[in-house]
Structures are given as structure tokens and as C-alpha cells.
Design a protein around this motif. Sequence first.
Motif, PDB file in Angstrom:
ATOM      1  N   TYR A   1       0.374  -3.974  -6.930  1.00  0.00           N
ATOM      2  CA  TYR A   1       1.728  -4.263  -6.461  1.00  0.00           C
ATOM      3  C   TYR A   1       2.122  -5.681  -6.845  1.00  0.00           C
TER       4      TYR A   1
ATOM      5  N   ASP B   1       3.139  -0.736 -11.987  1.00  0.00           N
ATOM      6  CA  ASP B   1       3.400   0.192 -13.084  1.00  0.00           C
ATOM      7  C   ASP B   1       4.888   0.513 -13.216  1.00  0.00           C
TER       8      ASP B   1
ATOM      9  N   GLU C   1      -6.475   2.130  -6.060  1.00  0.00           N
ATOM     10  CA  GLU C   1      -6.186   2.067  -7.499  1.00  0.00           C
ATOM     11  C   GLU C   1      -4.787   1.553  -7.809  1.00  0.00           C
ATOM     12  N   TYR C   2      -3.994   1.205  -6.804  1.00  0.00           N
ATOM     13  CA  TYR C   2      -2.616   0.781  -7.006  1.00  0.00           C
ATOM     14  C   TYR C   2      -2.495  -0.740  -7.001  1.00  0.00           C
TER      15      TYR C   2
ATOM     16  N   ARG D   1       5.272  -1.187  -6.971  1.00  0.00           N
ATOM     17  CA  ARG D   1       4.148  -0.809  -7.833  1.00  0.00           C
ATOM     18  C   ARG D   1       4.262  -1.530  -9.160  1.00  0.00           C
TER      19      ARG D   1
ATOM     20  N   ASN E   1       0.854  -1.199   0.000  1.00  0.00           N
ATOM     21  CA  ASN E   1       0.000   0.000   0.000  1.00  0.00           C
ATOM     22  C   ASN E   1       0.884   1.242   0.000  1.00  0.00           C
ATOM     23  N   PRO E   2       0.380   2.342  -0.558  1.00  0.00           N
ATOM     24  CA  PRO E   2       1.216   3.534  -0.717  1.00  0.00           C
ATOM     25  C   PRO E   2       1.625   4.214   0.585  1.00  0.00           C
TER      26      PRO E   2
END
Length: 102
Positions: free
Chosen positions: A79, A97, A76-77, A95, A49-50
Motif C-alpha cells: 500500500y 498495484d 502479499e499486498y 494498493r 490492509n484488505p
Amino acid sequence: MNRLTTIVLATALGCMGVLAAGPAAGASARFGCQYKVLWPTAGVYEDPNPNSVVVKTKHAGDIVGASTCEGAGHNEYGYVLVTTDAAADGRGWMREDAVVQI
């Protein structure tokens, strides 16, 4: 020792042009999930989590991965799991992305 031997052999064969796209994909499945970092810098988080602590920073071109393919999401992330000694349990999260599977 076997993993080190395999890595050395794979590197040597890759340099000689023996490995092609097909065998490399099969090798990746046997050794878990491997990723190449795309972002200039990307954090390795303790938890997926961010708001989690960044335990390590990786850079573009670094190869990361884990022996199993696992993913997780938080809002929306997305991992992916990576192995790291910097995390308390040896499991870090990056992440999705920020990396591309190889």
C-alpha cells in the motif's frame, strides 16, 4: 495559498511545454509522492490492509498522493499513503498495484 500558486504555475508551465522529465521529477520530490491511478476503480482504505473500510473510490487517471512517501504491507499486498479528507486521520491507503508514481 503558496501551494495553490505553485499548482497553478506548474500547470501553466506544463501546458506551455516548459517542464521536462528532469524538472518534473525534482518537483515531485519537493511536493511528496504523487501517483496516477491505473485501475478502472481503486479503493482508498482507512488502514493498509484488505479488510479495512474503503473510505473513497478513485478512478483511472486520477492523481493522488501525500506530502510524504510512505508505504505499508499486509500479507502479499503493498500500500501507498495518500491524503484524503474521507479518512478519520486524513491518511488513506491505496494498493500499490493500482497506481504508478509520477
